[in-house]
Design a protein around this motif. Structure first.
Motif, PDB file in Angstrom:
ATOM      1  N   ARG A 193       0.310  16.487  -5.767  1.00 57.67           N
ATOM      2  CA  ARG A 193       1.231  17.623  -5.901  1.00 57.67           C
ATOM      3  C   ARG A 193       1.162  18.218  -7.300  1.00 57.67           C
ATOM      4  NH1 ARG A 193       4.686  14.493  -2.487  1.00 57.67           N
ATOM      5  NH2 ARG A 193       5.725  13.565  -4.299  1.00 57.67           N
ATOM      6  N   LYS A 194       0.927  17.384  -8.298  1.00 58.36           N
ATOM      7  CA  LYS A 194       0.906  17.857  -9.683  1.00 58.36           C
ATOM      8  C   LYS A 194      -0.443  18.425 -10.108  1.00 58.36           C
ATOM      9  CE  LYS A 194       4.543  14.703 -11.286  1.00 58.36           C
ATOM     10  NZ  LYS A 194       4.925  13.639 -12.248  1.00 58.36           N
ATOM     11  N   THR A 236       0.817  -1.223   0.000  1.00 61.08           N
ATOM     12  CA  THR A 236       0.000   0.000   0.000  1.00 61.08           C
ATOM     13  C   THR A 236       0.848   1.270   0.000  1.00 61.08           C
ATOM     14  OG1 THR A 236      -0.181  -0.156   2.413  1.00 61.08           O
ATOM     15  CG2 THR A 236      -1.954  -1.121   1.107  1.00 61.08           C
ATOM     16  N   HIS A 237       2.112   1.161   0.409  1.00 64.23           N
ATOM     17  CA  HIS A 237       2.958   2.366   0.391  1.00 64.23           C
ATOM     18  C   HIS A 237       3.193   2.848  -1.036  1.00 64.23           C
ATOM     19  CE1 HIS A 237       5.752  -1.027  -0.093  1.00 64.23           C
ATOM     20  NE2 HIS A 237       6.572  -0.184  -0.713  1.00 64.23           N
ATOM     21  N   TYR A 238       3.107   1.944  -2.031  1.00 61.12           N
ATOM     22  CA  TYR A 238       3.208   2.371  -3.422  1.00 61.12           C
ATOM     23  C   TYR A 238       2.095   3.358  -3.746  1.00 61.12           C
ATOM     24  CZ  TYR A 238       6.696  -1.096  -4.960  1.00 61.12           C
ATOM     25  OH  TYR A 238       7.846  -1.814  -5.159  1.00 61.12           O
ATOM     26  N   LEU A 239       0.879   2.990  -3.329  1.00 60.72           N
ATOM     27  CA  LEU A 239      -0.263   3.869  -3.605  1.00 60.72           C
ATOM     28  C   LEU A 239      -0.113   5.214  -2.915  1.00 60.72           C
ATOM     29  CD1 LEU A 239      -3.394   1.537  -3.431  1.00 60.72           C
ATOM     30  CD2 LEU A 239      -2.509   2.746  -5.425  1.00 60.72           C
ATOM     31  N   ARG A 240       0.273   5.185  -1.652  1.00 60.59           N
ATOM     32  CA  ARG A 240       0.429   6.461  -0.924  1.00 60.59           C
ATOM     33  C   ARG A 240       1.434   7.366  -1.617  1.00 60.59           C
ATOM     34  NH1 ARG A 240       0.081   2.920   3.552  1.00 60.59           N
ATOM     35  NH2 ARG A 240       2.355   2.895   3.800  1.00 60.59           N
ATOM     36  N   GLN A 241       2.534   6.784  -2.064  1.00 58.44           N
ATOM     37  CA  GLN A 241       3.576   7.571  -2.718  1.00 58.44           C
ATOM     38  C   GLN A 241       3.080   8.176  -4.035  1.00 58.44           C
ATOM     39  OE1 GLN A 241       7.228   5.437  -3.476  1.00 58.44           O
ATOM     40  NE2 GLN A 241       7.798   6.820  -5.144  1.00 58.44           N
ATOM     41  N   TYR A 242       2.446   7.357  -4.863  1.00 59.87           N
ATOM     42  CA  TYR A 242       2.020   7.844  -6.181  1.00 59.87           C
ATOM     43  C   TYR A 242       0.817   8.776  -6.089  1.00 59.87           C
ATOM     44  CZ  TYR A 242       5.333   5.240  -8.989  1.00 59.87           C
ATOM     45  OH  TYR A 242       6.497   4.801  -9.585  1.00 59.87           O
ATOM     46  N   MET A 243      -0.084   8.520  -5.141  1.00 55.62           N
ATOM     47  CA  MET A 243      -1.202   9.444  -4.959  1.00 55.62           C
ATOM     48  C   MET A 243      -0.695  10.799  -4.475  1.00 55.62           C
ATOM     49  SD  MET A 243      -3.990   8.114  -6.003  1.00 55.62           S
ATOM     50  CE  MET A 243      -5.139   9.303  -5.320  1.00 55.62           C
ATOM     51  N   ALA A 244       0.312  10.792  -3.611  1.00 50.39           N
ATOM     52  CA  ALA A 244       0.904  12.053  -3.152  1.00 50.39           C
ATOM     53  C   ALA A 244       1.513  12.813  -4.331  1.00 50.39           C
ATOM     54  CB  ALA A 244       1.956  11.785  -2.079  1.00 50.39           C
ATOM     55  N   GLN A 245       2.185  12.072  -5.233  1.00 58.20           N
ATOM     56  CA  GLN A 245       2.773  12.718  -6.412  1.00 58.20           C
ATOM     57  C   GLN A 245       1.694  13.313  -7.313  1.00 58.20           C
ATOM     58  OE1 GLN A 245       6.482   9.492  -6.569  1.00 58.20           O
ATOM     59  NE2 GLN A 245       5.207   9.772  -8.372  1.00 58.20           N
ATOM     60  N   LEU A 246       0.615  12.572  -7.544  1.00 60.67           N
ATOM     61  CA  LEU A 246      -0.470  13.070  -8.387  1.00 60.67           C
ATOM     62  C   LEU A 246      -1.112  14.309  -7.770  1.00 60.67           C
ATOM     63  CD1 LEU A 246      -2.194   9.741  -9.523  1.00 60.67           C
ATOM     64  CD2 LEU A 246      -1.064  11.420 -11.001  1.00 60.67           C
ATOM     65  N   ARG A 260      -9.306  17.941  -3.175  1.00 62.76           N
ATOM     66  CA  ARG A 260     -10.742  18.004  -3.445  1.00 62.76           C
ATOM     67  C   ARG A 260     -11.180  16.982  -4.483  1.00 62.76           C
ATOM     68  NH1 ARG A 260     -12.447  23.874  -5.043  1.00 62.76           N
ATOM     69  NH2 ARG A 260     -14.474  22.800  -4.987  1.00 62.76           N
ATOM     70  N   HIS A 261     -10.240  16.412  -5.220  1.00 65.59           N
ATOM     71  CA  HIS A 261     -10.592  15.532  -6.332  1.00 65.59           C
ATOM     72  C   HIS A 261     -10.019  14.119  -6.211  1.00 65.59           C
ATOM     73  CE1 HIS A 261     -12.170  19.097  -8.295  1.00 65.59           C
ATOM     74  NE2 HIS A 261     -11.020  19.695  -8.043  1.00 65.59           N
ATOM     75  N   LEU A 262      -8.804  13.992  -5.749  1.00 63.16           N
ATOM     76  CA  LEU A 262      -8.163  12.681  -5.591  1.00 63.16           C
ATOM     77  C   LEU A 262      -8.228  12.330  -4.108  1.00 63.16           C
ATOM     78  CD1 LEU A 262      -5.115  13.302  -7.970  1.00 63.16           C
ATOM     79  CD2 LEU A 262      -7.252  12.098  -8.501  1.00 63.16           C
ATOM     80  N   LEU A 263      -9.296  11.628  -3.732  1.00 65.94           N
ATOM     81  CA  LEU A 263      -9.633  11.452  -2.324  1.00 65.94           C
ATOM     82  C   LEU A 263      -9.268  10.075  -1.798  1.00 65.94           C
ATOM     83  CD1 LEU A 263     -13.189  13.106  -2.356  1.00 65.94           C
ATOM     84  CD2 LEU A 263     -10.950  14.198  -2.054  1.00 65.94           C
ATOM     85  N   THR A 264      -8.892  10.035  -0.523  1.00 69.02           N
ATOM     86  CA  THR A 264      -8.586   8.787   0.174  1.00 69.02           C
ATOM     87  C   THR A 264      -9.767   8.379   1.039  1.00 69.02           C
ATOM     88  OG1 THR A 264      -6.232   9.349   0.282  1.00 69.02           O
ATOM     89  CG2 THR A 264      -7.030   7.646   1.801  1.00 69.02           C
ATOM     90  N   GLU A 265     -10.134   7.100   0.965  1.00 62.42           N
ATOM     91  CA  GLU A 265     -11.082   6.515   1.910  1.00 62.42           C
ATOM     92  C   GLU A 265     -10.243   5.608   2.810  1.00 62.42           C
ATOM     93  OE1 GLU A 265     -14.195   7.149   2.286  1.00 62.42           O
ATOM     94  OE2 GLU A 265     -14.679   8.261   0.469  1.00 62.42           O
ATOM     95  N   PRO A 266      -9.927   6.069   4.037  1.00 62.47           N
ATOM     96  CA  PRO A 266      -8.963   5.351   4.882  1.00 62.47           C
ATOM     97  C   PRO A 266      -9.284   3.868   5.048  1.00 62.47           C
ATOM     98  CG  PRO A 266      -9.509   7.476   5.854  1.00 62.47           C
ATOM     99  CD  PRO A 266     -10.447   7.286   4.693  1.00 62.47           C
ATOM    100  N   GLY A 267      -8.257   3.047   4.819  1.00 63.36           N
ATOM    101  CA  GLY A 267      -8.384   1.614   4.985  1.00 63.36           C
ATOM    102  C   GLY A 267      -9.076   0.903   3.844  1.00 63.36           C
ATOM    103  N   MET A 268      -9.604   1.659   2.863  1.00 61.13           N
ATOM    104  CA  MET A 268     -10.370   1.036   1.789  1.00 61.13           C
ATOM    105  C   MET A 268      -9.773   1.299   0.411  1.00 61.13           C
ATOM    106  SD  MET A 268     -14.308   1.518   3.026  1.00 61.13           S
ATOM    107  CE  MET A 268     -14.188   3.295   3.258  1.00 61.13           C
ATOM    108  N   GLY A 269      -9.612   2.556   0.055  1.00 65.14           N
ATOM    109  CA  GLY A 269      -9.140   2.838  -1.295  1.00 65.14           C
ATOM    110  C   GLY A 269      -9.213   4.314  -1.625  1.00 65.14           C
ATOM    111  N   TYR A 270      -9.442   4.591  -2.912  1.00 66.28           N
ATOM    112  CA  TYR A 270      -9.406   5.962  -3.399  1.00 66.28           C
ATOM    113  C   TYR A 270     -10.555   6.189  -4.373  1.00 66.28           C
ATOM    114  CZ  TYR A 270      -4.656   5.802  -1.546  1.00 66.28           C
ATOM    115  OH  TYR A 270      -3.569   5.657  -0.724  1.00 66.28           O
ATOM    116  N   ARG A 271     -10.908   7.469  -4.518  1.00 70.14           N
ATOM    117  CA  ARG A 271     -11.940   7.820  -5.502  1.00 70.14           C
ATOM    118  C   ARG A 271     -11.582   9.169  -6.130  1.00 70.14           C
ATOM    119  NH1 ARG A 271     -17.191   7.166  -3.569  1.00 70.14           N
ATOM    120  NH2 ARG A 271     -16.707   6.674  -1.404  1.00 70.14           N
ATOM    121  N   PHE A 272     -12.009   9.334  -7.397  1.00 70.24           N
ATOM    122  CA  PHE A 272     -11.900  10.630  -8.070  1.00 70.24           C
ATOM    123  C   PHE A 272     -13.219  11.340  -7.945  1.00 70.24           C
ATOM    124  CE2 PHE A 272     -12.811  12.907 -12.142  1.00 70.24           C
ATOM    125  CZ  PHE A 272     -12.104  14.046 -11.826  1.00 70.24           C
ATOM    126  N   GLN A 273     -13.209  12.510  -7.339  1.00 63.11           N
ATOM    127  CA  GLN A 273     -14.412  13.307  -7.178  1.00 63.11           C
ATOM    128  C   GLN A 273     -14.351  14.478  -8.159  1.00 63.11           C
ATOM    129  OE1 GLN A 273     -16.985  12.460  -5.064  1.00 63.11           O
ATOM    130  NE2 GLN A 273     -18.049  13.981  -6.292  1.00 63.11           N
TER     131      GLN A 273
END
Length: 221
Positions: A197-198, A185-195, A207-220
């Motif tokens: 920042r960009k 899961t650290h791969y996801l945290r790293q790449y989501m952080a990069q996205l 506001r758009h690349l959101l984390t749902e703790p313990g579950m996953g991610y969603r684009f809003q």
């Protein structure tokens, strides 16, 4: 009119959801167990399913598998099980979103509308706005001179092709990196952080690349 099948073994909840959703112009059918739900869905396919995991006859996850054998109808899991593992299993089985009991009816209606919009618009546009940037999926470009790596592109494309959908960590890891990376899961945290920042105006408060703790991610959108 959107046809919603609500599956739950609590009579009071079924009645409350039927009344509230019909008041918002939804056509509502109800089922008190999984077997009835699968039979009703086969006889009159719904546009969306609201499904409890704790059913008296068969597990709700099995209902998801049964539906996914022949339909891509959106499924929102509605359950008193707060554990993240239950949520992950439901998402892995094919659920589109998850709401935990007790819930606010307005939250549920908002999730229903978001999932319905996602289904309506999926695949229609190759250009998607992410904050102040426009992502061109076909041309693989981002406005403002933003450069994304191939891995960042793959991850971002999975998310924005299903706007509003909660996508599990395991699904993202398996799709982007492969089955052997399901626990990394650290791969996801790293790449989501990069996205973020960009693409996000305020990466610390996305506001758009959101984390749902313990579950996953969603684009809003």
């Amino acid at each position: 009119m959107t046809r919603v099948l609500v599956v739950d073994d609590e009579p009071q909840l079924l009645r409350a959801l039927r009344i509230n959703l019909r008041a918002r112009d939804y056509d509502v059918e109800v089922a008190a167990d999984g077997t009835t739900a699968l039979r009703q869905a086969g006889a009159a396919p719904p546009d969306l399913v609201v499904l409890d995991l704790g059913l008296p006859d068969i597990p709700g996850v099995d209902v998801i598998h049964g539906l996914r054998g022949w339909t891509r109808v959106p499924i929102i899991v509605l359950s008193g099980r707060a554990g993240s593992q239950d949520k992950v299993e439901a998402l892995e089985a094919g659920a589109d979103d998850y709401v935990t009991k007790p819930f606010d009816i307005e939250e549920l209606v908002a999730r229903i509308r978001a999932v319905s919009r996602r289904v309506t618009t999926a695949g229609e546009a190759s250009r998607v706005d992410v904050g102040e940037h426009t992502v061109d999926l076909a041309g693989k470009t981002v406005s403002g001179g933003v450069h994304l790596t191939p891995t960042e592109w793959h991850l971002l494309e999975i998310l924005i092709r299903d706007p509003g959908k909660l996508i599990s960590q395991q699904q993202l890891l398996t799709t982007v990196w492969g089955p052997s990376y399901r626990r990394e899961t650290h791969y996801l945290r790293q790449y989501m952080a990069q996205l973020r920042r960009k693409l996000e105006a305020d990466p610390a408060h996305p506001r758009h690349l959101l984390t749902e703790p313990g579950m996953g991610y969603r684009f809003q959108p």
